[in-house]
Design a protein around this motif. Sequence first.
Motif: not given
Length: 108
Positions: A7-17
Amino acid sequence: PDVAASATDQPDEPDTAARLVALANPSVVGIIAVTPEGIRRISGVCVRSGQVITSAVALDGASVVTIVGANGAGHDGTLVGQDPMTRLALVSFDVPPTRLSEIDCVAR
């Protein structure tokens, strides 16, 4: 697998979007198509300088196509072709060299 670690390896979705929107936004244009049924307002994406991909269905029967940049300036467009399988259309338009900054079709 360790769920907490993945879960911590996943990029921050709002920031990525937000970053993706910021990168793509200059290449998104408005399109005004005049058809027998009336005026259609759609969007398209510049794929290279002077070329936009958009919905072929929305351009059916269009007698006038105008590409609109972020600053609201309009440019005459010409339907180059359509692909019935993907329902995509390619529209070309001319932008004088002095006005290239109005529409950013250059990949970053």
